[in-house]
Write a protein that holds these residues in place. Structure first.
Motif, PDB file in Angstrom:
ATOM      1  N   ASP A   5       7.030  -1.636   4.654  1.00  9.88           N
ATOM      2  CA  ASP A   5       5.634  -2.011   4.934  1.00  9.88           C
ATOM      3  C   ASP A   5       4.517  -1.200   5.398  1.00  9.88           C
ATOM      4  O   ASP A   5       3.343  -1.758   5.101  1.00  9.88           O
ATOM      5  CB  ASP A   5       5.828  -3.187   6.006  1.00  9.88           C
ATOM      6  CG  ASP A   5       6.772  -4.188   5.641  1.00  9.88           C
ATOM      7  OD1 ASP A   5       7.186  -4.518   4.558  1.00  9.88           O
ATOM      8  OD2 ASP A   5       7.567  -4.738   6.519  1.00  9.88           O
ATOM      9  N   VAL A   6       4.981   0.007   5.693  1.00  8.06           N
ATOM     10  CA  VAL A   6       4.050   1.165   6.057  1.00  8.06           C
ATOM     11  C   VAL A   6       3.758   2.348   5.121  1.00  8.06           C
ATOM     12  O   VAL A   6       2.913   2.366   4.562  1.00  8.06           O
ATOM     13  CB  VAL A   6       4.364   1.559   7.654  1.00  8.06           C
ATOM     14  CG1 VAL A   6       3.224   2.508   7.908  1.00  8.06           C
ATOM     15  CG2 VAL A   6       4.254   0.497   8.679  1.00  8.06           C
ATOM     16  N   VAL A   7       4.949   2.583   4.769  1.00 12.15           N
ATOM     17  CA  VAL A   7       4.930   3.988   3.824  1.00 12.15           C
ATOM     18  C   VAL A   7       4.460   3.675   2.571  1.00 12.15           C
ATOM     19  O   VAL A   7       3.554   4.183   1.962  1.00 12.15           O
ATOM     20  CB  VAL A   7       6.191   4.833   3.972  1.00 12.15           C
ATOM     21  CG1 VAL A   7       6.393   5.854   2.742  1.00 12.15           C
ATOM     22  CG2 VAL A   7       6.339   5.349   5.379  1.00 12.15           C
ATOM     23  N   LEU A   8       5.146   2.590   2.146  1.00 13.39           N
ATOM     24  CA  LEU A   8       5.076   2.303   0.520  1.00 13.39           C
ATOM     25  C   LEU A   8       3.757   1.498   0.603  1.00 13.39           C
ATOM     26  O   LEU A   8       3.344   1.259  -0.703  1.00 13.39           O
ATOM     27  CB  LEU A   8       6.190   1.588   0.144  1.00 13.39           C
ATOM     28  CG  LEU A   8       7.557   2.319  -0.158  1.00 13.39           C
ATOM     29  CD1 LEU A   8       8.640   1.354  -0.689  1.00 13.39           C
ATOM     30  CD2 LEU A   8       7.380   3.288  -1.315  1.00 13.39           C
ATOM     31  N   ALA A   9       3.149   1.275   1.543  1.00 14.79           N
ATOM     32  CA  ALA A   9       1.729   0.558   1.349  1.00 14.79           C
ATOM     33  C   ALA A   9       0.759   1.626   1.430  1.00 14.79           C
ATOM     34  O   ALA A   9      -0.551   1.392   1.196  1.00 14.79           O
ATOM     35  CB  ALA A   9       1.647  -0.382   2.513  1.00 14.79           C
ATOM     36  N   THR A  10       0.800   2.894   1.387  1.00 13.15           N
ATOM     37  CA  THR A  10      -0.009   3.918   1.480  1.00 13.15           C
ATOM     38  C   THR A  10      -0.354   4.258   0.066  1.00 13.15           C
ATOM     39  O   THR A  10       0.553   4.530  -0.929  1.00 13.15           O
ATOM     40  CB  THR A  10       0.623   4.870   2.272  1.00 13.15           C
ATOM     41  OG1 THR A  10       1.068   4.497   3.369  1.00 13.15           O
ATOM     42  CG2 THR A  10      -0.499   6.183   2.335  1.00 13.15           C
ATOM     43  N   ALA A  11      -1.721   4.670  -0.135  1.00 16.54           N
ATOM     44  CA  ALA A  11      -2.064   4.906  -1.455  1.00 16.54           C
ATOM     45  C   ALA A  11      -1.623   6.395  -2.011  1.00 16.54           C
ATOM     46  O   ALA A  11      -1.085   7.117  -1.198  1.00 16.54           O
ATOM     47  CB  ALA A  11      -3.536   5.263  -1.630  1.00 16.54           C
ATOM     48  N   ASP A  12      -1.094   6.540  -3.309  1.00 20.29           N
ATOM     49  CA  ASP A  12      -0.256   7.652  -3.903  1.00 20.29           C
ATOM     50  C   ASP A  12      -0.889   8.904  -3.795  1.00 20.29           C
ATOM     51  O   ASP A  12      -0.528   9.929  -3.656  1.00 20.29           O
ATOM     52  CB  ASP A  12      -0.055   7.266  -5.392  1.00 20.29           C
ATOM     53  CG  ASP A  12       1.288   6.667  -5.774  1.00 20.29           C
ATOM     54  OD1 ASP A  12       1.832   6.046  -4.560  1.00 20.29           O
ATOM     55  OD2 ASP A  12       1.277   5.907  -6.801  1.00 20.29           O
ATOM     56  N   ASP A  13      -2.524   8.807  -3.698  1.00 22.13           N
ATOM     57  CA  ASP A  13      -3.273  10.111  -3.599  1.00 22.13           C
ATOM     58  C   ASP A  13      -3.484  10.402  -2.053  1.00 22.13           C
ATOM     59  O   ASP A  13      -4.459  10.722  -1.796  1.00 22.13           O
ATOM     60  CB  ASP A  13      -4.611   9.654  -4.334  1.00 22.13           C
ATOM     61  CG  ASP A  13      -5.435   8.745  -3.943  1.00 22.13           C
ATOM     62  OD1 ASP A  13      -4.855   7.945  -3.073  1.00 22.13           O
ATOM     63  OD2 ASP A  13      -6.383   8.370  -4.497  1.00 22.13           O
TER      64      ASP A  13
END
Length: 244
Positions: A210-218
């Protein structure tokens, strides 16, 4: 994932990584530019002199110390770096750890650290402590810092998010757009352990999803241990993020 072209006005931060003398912890000094106020993030063992040298070299003045969590390898030098006037920022769920983070260590670990560091292993709680919470926006040292609660390694682990990237990365023509200081939540190719007191595998899985994977790839990731990475690279290659 396609990225927008790098804007010449993209904020580039003065960012210095200082390795601790124990546990391989990364301490970071971050400022808008030389001669400004700065943030010190996760000052662990044996970094006081090198932090002071970095401040003197770049003409920086500490405005705050940010703690991604309360473990001793990230907080050992917080009080001397704060110096009695600079505030330390920690999530409320890890606030108790600053009262004496040695209390959670095993007797053999305490004995080893006492032998290694002697009088330097004494603990004094910082005089000024500010509790942060999920979703907070801290305006410090001319920087805007977002706070995201990501428990699992400890109850109060957080990510600190800044718009912009370190100066050398920007100058190299990178298409990265932001930086997160991930503490012991996310490493290059790995994640923080969850078997210590206050850790939780279930909470870590939720934080990764919910937190890490919600972060933009760039987004550049500057972790508490090990080398820098990016969210895009970890999303594609980190085995702990697969299947979430």
């Amino acid at each position: 994932m396609a990225h927008a072209a790098v804007s010449p006005s993209l904020h580039a931060m003065l960012t210095v990584a200082i390795p601790a003398t124990a546990f391989g912890t990364n301490c970071y000094v971050v400022a808008p530019s030389e001669g400004e106020e700065c943030l010190v993030i996760d000052p662990g063992f044996g970094v006081v002199d090198r932090v002071r040298e970095t401040l003197a070299q770049h003409g920086l003045r500490p405005a705050a110390v940010l703690l991604t969590h309360g473990h001793l390898d990230h907080t050992m030098s917080v009080t001397p770096v704060c110096g009695g006037t600079v505030g330390a920022y920690v999530h409320g769920d890890d606030r108790y750890r600053l009262r004496d983070p040695r209390a959670g260590l095993s007797a053999p670990m305490v004995a080893m650290l006492q032998q290694e560091f002697g009088p330097a292993f004494q603990w004094q709680e910082p005089e000024v402590v500010h509790e942060v919470h999920d979703g907070a926006r801290l305006e410090l040292a001319g920087l805007s810092v977002g706070v995201r609660h990501a428990p699992g390694h400890t109850e109060g682990s957080v990510l600190f998010d800044l718009d912009g990237i370190p100066q050398p990365v920007r100058d190299a023509g990178s298409d990265l757009r932001a930086t997160t200081f991930s503490g012991d939540v996310l490493f290059a190719g790995s994640i923080g352990r969850t078997d210590l007191p206050g850790g939780s595998g279930e909470a870590m899985r939720r934080s990764l999803r919910d937190v890490v994977l919600a972060t933009a790839d760039d987004t550049m990731v500057l972790p508490g241990h090990g080398r820098a990475t990016t969210i895009g690279h970890e999303r594609a290659t980190n085995p702990h993020l697969q299947g979430l």
